[in-house]
Scaffold this motif. Structure first.
Motif, PDB file in Angstrom:
ATOM      1  N   PRO A   1      35.124  17.623  20.442  1.00  0.00           N
ATOM      2  CA  PRO A   1      36.096  18.392  20.893  1.00  0.00           C
ATOM      3  C   PRO A   1      36.040  19.599  21.736  1.00  0.00           C
ATOM      4  CG  PRO A   1      35.116  19.041  18.627  1.00  0.00           C
ATOM      5  CD  PRO A   1      34.551  17.778  19.296  1.00  0.00           C
ATOM      6  N   VAL A   2      34.819  19.653  22.213  1.00  0.00           N
ATOM      7  CA  VAL A   2      34.198  20.271  23.306  1.00  0.00           C
ATOM      8  C   VAL A   2      33.317  19.800  24.396  1.00  0.00           C
ATOM      9  CG1 VAL A   2      33.224  22.789  23.792  1.00  0.00           C
ATOM     10  CG2 VAL A   2      34.397  22.709  21.610  1.00  0.00           C
ATOM     11  N   ILE A   3      33.645  19.867  25.719  1.00  0.00           N
ATOM     12  CA  ILE A   3      33.009  19.302  26.567  1.00  0.00           C
ATOM     13  C   ILE A   3      32.613  20.214  27.716  1.00  0.00           C
ATOM     14  CG2 ILE A   3      33.053  17.408  28.291  1.00  0.00           C
ATOM     15  CD1 ILE A   3      34.596  15.826  26.176  1.00  0.00           C
ATOM     16  N   ILE A   4      31.467  20.051  28.158  1.00  0.00           N
ATOM     17  CA  ILE A   4      31.021  20.957  29.124  1.00  0.00           C
ATOM     18  C   ILE A   4      30.833  20.340  30.525  1.00  0.00           C
ATOM     19  CG2 ILE A   4      29.333  22.629  30.063  1.00  0.00           C
ATOM     20  CD1 ILE A   4      28.509  22.504  26.948  1.00  0.00           C
ATOM     21  N   GLY A   5      31.201  20.553  31.681  1.00  0.00           N
ATOM     22  CA  GLY A   5      31.189  20.048  32.904  1.00  0.00           C
ATOM     23  C   GLY A   5      31.220  20.858  34.016  1.00  0.00           C
ATOM     24  N   CYS A   6      30.805  20.080  35.266  1.00  0.00           N
ATOM     25  CA  CYS A   6      30.725  20.832  36.564  1.00  0.00           C
ATOM     26  C   CYS A   6      31.372  20.060  37.891  1.00  0.00           C
ATOM     27  CB  CYS A   6      29.558  21.547  36.971  1.00  0.00           C
ATOM     28  SG  CYS A   6      28.278  20.198  37.266  1.00  0.00           S
ATOM     29  N   GLY A   7      31.593  20.669  38.599  1.00  0.00           N
ATOM     30  CA  GLY A   7      32.195  19.984  39.851  1.00  0.00           C
ATOM     31  C   GLY A   7      33.625  19.587  39.726  1.00  0.00           C
ATOM     32  N   GLY A   8      34.192  18.403  40.192  1.00  0.00           N
ATOM     33  CA  GLY A   8      35.519  18.256  40.411  1.00  0.00           C
ATOM     34  C   GLY A   8      36.108  17.325  38.961  1.00  0.00           C
TER      35      GLY A   8
ATOM     36  N   ASN B   1      25.370  21.874  37.161  1.00  0.00           N
ATOM     37  CA  ASN B   1      24.572  21.085  36.008  1.00  0.00           C
ATOM     38  C   ASN B   1      23.618  22.130  35.150  1.00  0.00           C
ATOM     39  OD1 ASN B   1      25.719  18.751  36.319  1.00  0.00           O
ATOM     40  ND2 ASN B   1      24.136  18.210  38.036  1.00  0.00           N
ATOM     41  N   GLU B   2      23.067  23.145  35.920  1.00  0.00           N
ATOM     42  CA  GLU B   2      22.235  24.354  35.219  1.00  0.00           C
ATOM     43  C   GLU B   2      22.975  24.999  34.390  1.00  0.00           C
ATOM     44  OE1 GLU B   2      19.535  28.066  36.608  1.00  0.00           O
ATOM     45  OE2 GLU B   2      19.270  25.934  37.838  1.00  0.00           O
ATOM     46  N   GLU B   3      24.200  25.455  35.023  1.00  0.00           N
ATOM     47  CA  GLU B   3      24.845  26.283  34.256  1.00  0.00           C
ATOM     48  C   GLU B   3      25.411  25.639  33.059  1.00  0.00           C
ATOM     49  OE1 GLU B   3      27.805  29.908  35.343  1.00  0.00           O
ATOM     50  OE2 GLU B   3      28.800  27.982  35.583  1.00  0.00           O
ATOM     51  N   ALA B   4      26.048  24.311  33.111  1.00  0.00           N
ATOM     52  CA  ALA B   4      26.226  23.439  32.123  1.00  0.00           C
ATOM     53  C   ALA B   4      25.381  23.517  30.881  1.00  0.00           C
ATOM     54  CB  ALA B   4      26.822  22.240  32.327  1.00  0.00           C
ATOM     55  N   ARG B   5      23.928  23.396  31.188  1.00  0.00           N
ATOM     56  CA  ARG B   5      23.069  22.993  30.455  1.00  0.00           C
ATOM     57  C   ARG B   5      22.783  24.262  29.636  1.00  0.00           C
ATOM     58  NH1 ARG B   5      20.839  20.016  34.414  1.00  0.00           N
ATOM     59  NH2 ARG B   5      19.474  21.894  35.198  1.00  0.00           N
ATOM     60  N   HIS B   6      22.920  25.665  30.373  1.00  0.00           N
ATOM     61  CA  HIS B   6      22.990  27.005  29.832  1.00  0.00           C
ATOM     62  C   HIS B   6      23.957  26.965  28.629  1.00  0.00           C
ATOM     63  CE1 HIS B   6      22.082  31.137  29.506  1.00  0.00           C
ATOM     64  NE2 HIS B   6      23.174  31.267  29.728  1.00  0.00           N
ATOM     65  N   MET B   7      25.132  26.648  28.976  1.00  0.00           N
ATOM     66  CA  MET B   7      26.183  26.700  28.164  1.00  0.00           C
ATOM     67  C   MET B   7      26.048  25.953  26.883  1.00  0.00           C
ATOM     68  SD  MET B   7      28.564  29.033  28.575  1.00  0.00           S
ATOM     69  CE  MET B   7      29.744  28.577  27.243  1.00  0.00           C
ATOM     70  N   ASP B   8      25.456  24.676  27.025  1.00  0.00           N
ATOM     71  CA  ASP B   8      25.141  23.721  26.223  1.00  0.00           C
ATOM     72  C   ASP B   8      24.263  24.246  25.000  1.00  0.00           C
ATOM     73  OD1 ASP B   8      24.723  21.203  24.587  1.00  0.00           O
ATOM     74  OD2 ASP B   8      23.256  20.601  25.798  1.00  0.00           O
ATOM     75  N   ARG B   9      23.192  24.957  25.569  1.00  0.00           N
ATOM     76  CA  ARG B   9      22.124  25.635  24.835  1.00  0.00           C
ATOM     77  C   ARG B   9      22.817  26.824  23.957  1.00  0.00           C
ATOM     78  NH1 ARG B   9      18.951  24.635  29.163  1.00  0.00           N
ATOM     79  NH2 ARG B   9      19.357  26.692  29.945  1.00  0.00           N
ATOM     80  N   LEU B  10      23.517  27.620  24.505  1.00  0.00           N
ATOM     81  CA  LEU B  10      24.011  28.777  23.911  1.00  0.00           C
ATOM     82  C   LEU B  10      25.029  28.603  22.745  1.00  0.00           C
ATOM     83  CD1 LEU B  10      25.191  31.266  26.974  1.00  0.00           C
ATOM     84  CD2 LEU B  10      23.525  31.620  24.971  1.00  0.00           C
ATOM     85  N   LEU B  11      25.670  27.442  23.012  1.00  0.00           N
ATOM     86  CA  LEU B  11      26.539  26.941  21.825  1.00  0.00           C
ATOM     87  C   LEU B  11      26.060  26.572  20.664  1.00  0.00           C
ATOM     88  CD1 LEU B  11      29.547  25.122  23.788  1.00  0.00           C
ATOM     89  CD2 LEU B  11      29.776  27.081  22.507  1.00  0.00           C
TER      90      LEU B  11
ATOM     91  N   GLN C   1      27.747  17.547  26.913  1.00  0.00           N
ATOM     92  CA  GLN C   1      28.029  17.642  28.453  1.00  0.00           C
ATOM     93  C   GLN C   1      28.818  16.497  28.770  1.00  0.00           C
ATOM     94  OE1 GLN C   1      24.795  19.278  30.965  1.00  0.00           O
ATOM     95  NE2 GLN C   1      23.568  19.644  29.149  1.00  0.00           N
ATOM     96  N   LEU C   2      29.612  16.621  29.915  1.00  0.00           N
ATOM     97  CA  LEU C   2      30.496  15.509  30.300  1.00  0.00           C
ATOM     98  C   LEU C   2      29.823  14.172  30.477  1.00  0.00           C
ATOM     99  CD1 LEU C   2      33.289  14.878  31.292  1.00  0.00           C
ATOM    100  CD2 LEU C   2      32.783  15.581  33.364  1.00  0.00           C
ATOM    101  N   GLN C   3      28.710  14.097  30.856  1.00  0.00           N
ATOM    102  CA  GLN C   3      27.883  12.699  31.436  1.00  0.00           C
ATOM    103  C   GLN C   3      27.585  12.142  29.890  1.00  0.00           C
ATOM    104  OE1 GLN C   3      26.739  15.854  32.339  1.00  0.00           O
ATOM    105  NE2 GLN C   3      24.722  15.827  31.820  1.00  0.00           N
ATOM    106  N   ASP C   4      27.393  13.004  28.814  1.00  0.00           N
ATOM    107  CA  ASP C   4      26.858  12.452  27.622  1.00  0.00           C
ATOM    108  C   ASP C   4      27.924  12.550  26.598  1.00  0.00           C
ATOM    109  OD1 ASP C   4      24.183  12.417  28.659  1.00  0.00           O
ATOM    110  OD2 ASP C   4      24.031  14.587  28.070  1.00  0.00           O
TER     111      ASP C   4
END
Length: 142
Positions: free
Chosen positions: A75-82, A42-52, A65-68
């Protein structure tokens, strides 16, 4: 069959794999394709969110992010895990493993930088895809 592209930052490259991922996402988004960015945490997902939001002056890449996210309109979704969204065209993998859902995508972008452990894990993923007959391309990025 899923096409797999390895994007490898050369030793002298000033960018890191997160910045390279942002550049790839922007290009893919402007081609009208949908992207899922797969991160380790989730931390890396937040990092990518900020960078974009900030990686390049004047750039706009609608993402969440996937949960939001409302996957029907984002068009672009960021997620982690399975978890991954079903309707994306391109998977950008920022993890050290082959995601078990990679074959749902038309394309997979594996982003590798100079860190030795990431290079080693990237070689293992390359062998995984090659041994299973997936079409592979390698792009060295300065």
């Amino acid at each position: 069959m899923t096409q797999v592209d390895f994007y490898i930052l050369k030793e002298q490259a000033k960018a890191n794999r997160y910045m390279l991922a942002c550049r790839l996402v922007e290009k893919i988004y402007h081609q009208g394709r949908r992207v899922f960015i797969h991160t380790v945490s989730n931390e890396e997902a937040r990092h990518m969110d900020r960078l974009l939001w900030t990686f390049r002056q004047g750039s706009f890449v609608p993402h969440a992010q996937l949960q939001d996210a409302n996957s029907a309109v984002t068009p672009v979704i960021i997620g982690c895990g399975g978890d991954a969204v079903e309707e994306s065209d391109v998977l950008i993998n920022l993890t050290t493993d082959v995601p078990n859902f990679f074959s749902r995508f038309e394309r997979v972008a594996e982003v590798i930088d100079k860190e030795p452990e990431l290079k080693t894990a990237g070689r293992e993923r390359f062998r995984f895809y090659r041994d299973r007959g997936y079409p592979l391309n390698t792009h060295e990025i300065s």
